[in-house]
Design an enzyme around this catalytic site. Structure first.
Site, mmCIF file in Angstrom:
data_model
loop_
_atom_site.group_PDB
_atom_site.id
_atom_site.type_symbol
_atom_site.label_atom_id
_atom_site.label_comp_id
_atom_site.label_asym_id
_atom_site.label_seq_id
_atom_site.Cartn_x
_atom_site.Cartn_y
_atom_site.Cartn_z
ATOM 1 N N LYS A 125 -9.580 5.763 3.445
ATOM 2 C CA LYS A 125 -8.346 5.018 3.679
ATOM 3 C C LYS A 125 -7.872 4.532 2.317
ATOM 4 O O LYS A 125 -8.466 3.641 1.735
ATOM 5 C CB LYS A 125 -8.641 3.839 4.618
ATOM 6 C CG LYS A 125 -7.461 2.951 4.911
ATOM 7 C CD LYS A 125 -7.899 1.793 5.804
ATOM 8 C CE LYS A 125 -6.759 0.811 6.013
ATOM 9 N NZ LYS A 125 -7.199 -0.367 6.791
ATOM 10 N N LYS A 179 -15.581 -1.408 1.954
ATOM 11 C CA LYS A 179 -14.815 -1.880 0.798
ATOM 12 C C LYS A 179 -15.801 -2.415 -0.237
ATOM 13 O O LYS A 179 -16.528 -3.370 0.028
ATOM 14 C CB LYS A 179 -13.838 -2.976 1.213
ATOM 15 C CG LYS A 179 -12.738 -2.507 2.159
ATOM 16 C CD LYS A 179 -11.899 -3.686 2.621
ATOM 17 C CE LYS A 179 -10.706 -3.238 3.458
ATOM 18 N NZ LYS A 179 -9.952 -4.386 4.006
ATOM 19 N N ASP A 200 -4.301 -0.430 12.193
ATOM 20 C CA ASP A 200 -5.120 -1.610 11.901
ATOM 21 C C ASP A 200 -4.412 -2.827 12.463
ATOM 22 O O ASP A 200 -3.344 -3.203 11.983
ATOM 23 C CB ASP A 200 -5.309 -1.743 10.382
ATOM 24 C CG ASP A 200 -6.059 -3.007 9.987
ATOM 25 O OD1 ASP A 200 -6.616 -3.686 10.873
ATOM 26 O OD2 ASP A 200 -6.085 -3.315 8.778
ATOM 27 N N GLU A 241 0.809 -1.215 0.000
ATOM 28 C CA GLU A 241 0.000 0.000 0.000
ATOM 29 C C GLU A 241 0.845 1.269 0.000
ATOM 30 O O GLU A 241 0.345 2.362 0.253
ATOM 31 C CB GLU A 241 -0.960 -0.021 1.189
ATOM 32 C CG GLU A 241 -1.924 -1.193 1.090
ATOM 33 C CD GLU A 241 -2.933 -1.256 2.213
ATOM 34 O OE1 GLU A 241 -2.889 -0.379 3.102
ATOM 35 O OE2 GLU A 241 -3.754 -2.177 2.208
#
Length: 439
Positions: free
Chosen positions: A390, A339, A242, A205
Site C-alpha cells: 500500500k 508500517k 480503509d 497520498e
C-alpha cells in the site's frame, strides 16, 4: 567483518513539508546507507513514539532536532563498531539503549532511521540490491498494489468519512502491468470527476479528494472509472478501502458517527453497513473496520466478514507482535498492515510479518501519509514475499518512487519474478476469491 565507522543524522522534510529524520551510516570499507523516516496523520494510540521537539517557534512544534541529537550523540556512540551486517544486534542494541516499551526515550524516528540506514549500508557493502540482501535468493514475489485514488477522512477536507478508497489490479500478470492498469484507471477517474464537476485536487497520498455526497458515492465512481479504463470491476481491478474507524468512533456513546451519511451506528449496525457494501461492490479488502480498542466488536466483524474479504488491522495491531498475537488468539481480523515507523526497527517489522504468515494472516507493507523519497518498503515487500503493498496513488513523486522501484526490481528478477494478483489473498479461500473476481 564490515565495521560501522560513522553515523550522522539531520533534519529534512517529508511530503507534507514537515520535519523528519534522515540518517547516513558509513562503514570502514567506504559503504554508505541512508534512511529517511516517514510519519502518519491518523495514528494508532499504541504506536511507537515519534519524538517531536514541541518548540512552537520552529515548524509549529514539529521539529525533530531532539531525535537528530539522540542519533548523533547517543545512538552513534553505541552502534559505531558494530558489524553492519548484524542487523538484529544493531536493532536490539538500540531497543536496549532506549529502554522503554514504546521507544519514547530516544524516539522511534531516531531508531528507525539508523535501522534503515544500516540495512542499506550492508547491502552497499556487499554489492547487492536491498531486496536481495534482506530476502536472500528467495525474495521474488512482486506485490499486488493497493492504490489510494480517492481520499477522505483525515487525509482530505470533504464529507467522506472513510479515509481511503483504493484500487487493486488483481487481474494483472505482472507488477508492471498492474501499475499501468492503476495509472489508466486513475486518469479515467480524473476525467470522470471533472465531468461530474468535482475537484481533482489531490490529498496527502496522491488520491483525489472530491467533495462527494456520502460514503457510498466513491464506490459508484470507482466502478465507473474502472469500466471507463476498459477493465472489468472485480475480475481485473478490485476495490479496497480503509475506514480508519477510530477517527469517527465516539468511545463515550459507543457509536460510529458518520458525518457524510448524517447517521450514528452501533458496532453491529456499522458492520451491517459494511456487509451491504461488500455485497454490492467488488470489495476485496477493508482496513480498520472498527475502533482499535474494541476487540470483541472486531471478533464479531471477523465472524461476519472474515470469510468474504480481507480484514486488515492497522491501528488495531500497530505492527506490534504483542497485539498481533492477541488478535490471532482471539480470531480478530485476517491481515496486518505493516508500517515500519509504528514499531521502529527493521528486525521487529520482519518479526511481525513472519508471525502473520505463520498464522495464515496476510501482511500488507505500507507507506505513511507523510512519506519521503526513501523506497525501502518496495525492496522489503519483495524480500519478504509479502504479496501486497500500500503505497499511495498514481501521483506525487514520493509515491511514484516506490512504484518505479518495484518495476526496476521486477525487471532485474526477470523470469524468476512472480505476481500473484488475486492469489496474494491467501487468507481467503478460493470460493471467496472467485466471488470477488466474478462480482
Amino acid at each position: 567483518m564490515s565495521i560501522i565507522s560513522d553515523i550522522y543524522a539531520r533534519e529534512v522534510l517529508d511530503s507534507r513539508g514537515n520535519p523528519t529524520v534522515e540518517v547516513e551510516l558509513y562503514t570502514e570499507a567506504g559503504a554508505m546507507g541512508r534512511g529517511i523516516v516517514p510519519s502518519g496523520a491518523s495514528t494508532g494510540e499504541h504506536e511507537a513514539v515519534e519524538l517531536r521537539d514541541g518548540d512552537k517557534s520552529r515548524f509549529m512544534g514539529k521539529g525533530v532536532t531532539k531525535a537528530v541529537d539522540n542519533v548523533n550523540n547517543i545512538i552513534a556512540k553505541e552502534i559505531i563498531g558494530y558489524d553492519v551486517t548484524d542487523q538484529r544486534a544493531i536493532d536490539q542494541a538500540m531497543i536496549d539503549l532506549d529502554g522503554t516499551p514504546n521507544k519514547g526515550k530516544l524516539g522511534a524516528n531516531a531508531i528507525l532511521g539508523v535501522s534503515l540506514a544500516a540495512a542499506r549500508a550492508a547491502a552497499d557493502e556487499l554489492g547487492q540490491p536491498l531486496y536481495n540482501y534482506l530476502g536472500g535468493f528467495n525474495g521474488h514475489v512482486l506485490p499486488t498494489p493497493m492504490m489510494n485514488v480517492i481520499n477522505g477522512g483525515k487525509h482530505a477536507n470533504n464529507k467522506v468519512d472513510f479515509q481511503e478508497f483504493m484500487i487493486m489490479p488483481v487481474g494483472a500478470k505482472s507488477v508492471t502491468e498492474a501499475i499501468r492498469m492503476g495509472s489508466e484507471t486513475f486518469h479515467n477517474l480524473k476525467n470522470l470527476l471533472n465531468e461530474k464537476g468535482y475537484s481533482t485536487a489531490v490529498g496527502d497520498e496522491g488520491g483525489f479528494a472530491p467533495d462527494l455526497k456520502n460514503n457510498e458515492e466513491p464506490f459508484e465512481i470507482l466502478v465507473e472509472a474502472i469500466k471507463n479504463a476498459g477493465y472489468v470491476p472485480g475480475k481485473d481491478v478490485a476495490i479496497a478501502f480503509d475506514c480508519a474507524s477510530s477517527e469517527f468512533y465516539n468511545a463515550d456513546t459507543k457509536k460510529y458517527e458518520l458525518v457524510g451519511d448524517g447517521k450514528e451506528y452501533t458496532a453491529e449496525e456499522f458492520v451491517s453497513l459494511l456487509e451491504s457494501i461488500v455485497d454490492k461492490y467488488p470489495v476485496v479488502s477493508i482496513e480498520d473496520p472498527l475502533d482499535e480498542n474494541e476487540w470483541e466488536d472486531w471478533q464479531m466483524a471477523t465472524e461476519r466478514l472474515g470469510k468474504k474479504v480481507q480484514l486488515v488491522g492497522d491501528d488495531l495491531f500497530v505492527t506490534n507482535t504483542d497485539y498481533l498475537a492477541k488478535g490471532i488468539k482471539m480470531g480478530v481480523g485476517n491481515s496486518i498492515l505493516i508500517k515500519l515507523n509504528q514499531i521502529g526497527t527493521l528486525t521487529e517489522t520482519v518479526e511481525a510479518v513472519e508471525m502473520a504468515k505463520q498464522a495464515g494472516y496476510t501482511a500488507v507493507i505500507s507507506h505513511r501519509s507523510g512519506e519521503t523519497e526513501d523506497t525501502t518498503i518496495a525492496d522489503l515487500v519483495v524480500a519478504l514475499n509479502a504479496g501486497q503493498i500500500k503505497t499511495g496513488s498514481m501521483s506525487r513523486g514520493e509515491r511514484i518512487a516506490k512504484y518505479n522501484q518495484l518495476m526496476r526490481i521486477e525487471d532485474q528478477l526477470g523470469k524468476t519474478s512472480e505476481y500473484k494478483g488475486i492469489h496474494s489473498f491467501y487468507n481467503l479461500d478460493e470460493d471467496a476469491r472467485m466471488a470477488i473476481v466474478n462480482k
